[in-house]
Design a protein around this motif. Structure first.
Motif, mmCIF file in Angstrom:
data_model
loop_
_atom_site.group_PDB
_atom_site.id
_atom_site.type_symbol
_atom_site.label_atom_id
_atom_site.label_comp_id
_atom_site.label_asym_id
_atom_site.label_seq_id
_atom_site.Cartn_x
_atom_site.Cartn_y
_atom_site.Cartn_z
ATOM 1 N N LEU A 1 14.761 -24.213 -56.473
ATOM 2 C CA LEU A 1 14.468 -22.907 -55.873
ATOM 3 C C LEU A 1 15.750 -22.167 -55.506
ATOM 4 O O LEU A 1 15.844 -20.946 -55.694
ATOM 5 C CB LEU A 1 13.578 -23.070 -54.648
ATOM 6 N N GLU B 1 16.973 -18.542 -57.020
ATOM 7 C CA GLU B 1 17.333 -17.394 -56.178
ATOM 8 C C GLU B 1 18.730 -16.875 -56.523
ATOM 9 O O GLU B 1 18.971 -15.673 -56.510
ATOM 10 C CB GLU B 1 17.248 -17.771 -54.695
ATOM 11 N N ILE C 1 6.023 -18.166 -56.613
ATOM 12 C CA ILE C 1 6.600 -19.477 -56.294
ATOM 13 C C ILE C 1 5.933 -19.994 -55.040
ATOM 14 O O ILE C 1 5.903 -19.320 -54.027
ATOM 15 C CB ILE C 1 8.126 -19.373 -56.093
ATOM 16 N N LYS D 1 6.037 -22.579 -52.073
ATOM 17 C CA LYS D 1 7.057 -23.409 -51.409
ATOM 18 C C LYS D 1 6.436 -24.514 -50.614
ATOM 19 O O LYS D 1 5.341 -24.584 -50.281
ATOM 20 C CB LYS D 1 7.929 -22.558 -50.521
#
Length: 163
Positions: free
Chosen positions: A8, A12, A161, A163
């Motif tokens: 992740l 980003e 996404i 999390k």
């Protein structure tokens, strides 16, 4: 858990970088998975060959049957290792794999999330199509970040996404 968080973070970081798309993007199996698969396939083939050889010496029919079974399983494992590929056609907007041919116009939602497959928790792409079919693609491939970035760019707001 740690791997998914690193994935992740890397996504980003690469989110704002320009992404040059090729007409056809190919993704193969990760080298760790290939080595692990060869570690299973090669001994199975060796055991099968030894059993077939033992049949020629001892002339026991069960040695031949065992040898053929081990050879078959080993060769099938090798075939699966070297035929694994996922192809994304960015121009036509579809994803092709061994048994999957999915048009991105037919995708309702796509989520990147963690899922338990077998004993391990791995990152997966979870797609729901317009005809309510679920397609799960485990990220066992090389260039995972590029694969996810391409899907993000092609699907836009359908991509999320978890999390």
């Amino acid at each position: 858990m740690l791997f998914y968080e690193n994935l992740l973070k890397e996504l980003e970081e690469n989110k704002n970088k320009p992404l040059e798309l090729k007409k056809i993007e190919k993704f193969g199996l990760d080298s760790k998975k290939k080595i692990g698969g060869c570690g299973i396939a090669i001994p199975l083939i060796a055991i099968g060959l030894f059993q077939v050889y033992s049949y020629t010496v001892y002339h026991k029919w069960y040695l031949l049957i065992l040898g053929m079974i081990f050879l078959g399983i080993g060769v099938k494992q090798c075939k699966n290792l070297f035929s694994y590929s996922i192809v994304v056609d960015t121009e036509n907007g579809n994803l092709k794999s061994d048994k999957l041919d999915l048009d991105f116009d037919n995708v309702e939602t796509l989520k990147l999330k963690e899922m338990k497959l077998g004993k391990k928790v791995v990152p997966v792409i979870d797609m729901i199509t317009l005809d309510r079919k679920q397609v799960i693609i485990p990220l066992y491939m090389n260039k995972q970040v590029r694969f996810i970035s391409i899907l993000r760019k092609l699907l836009g707001t359908k991509f999320s996404i978890e999390k």
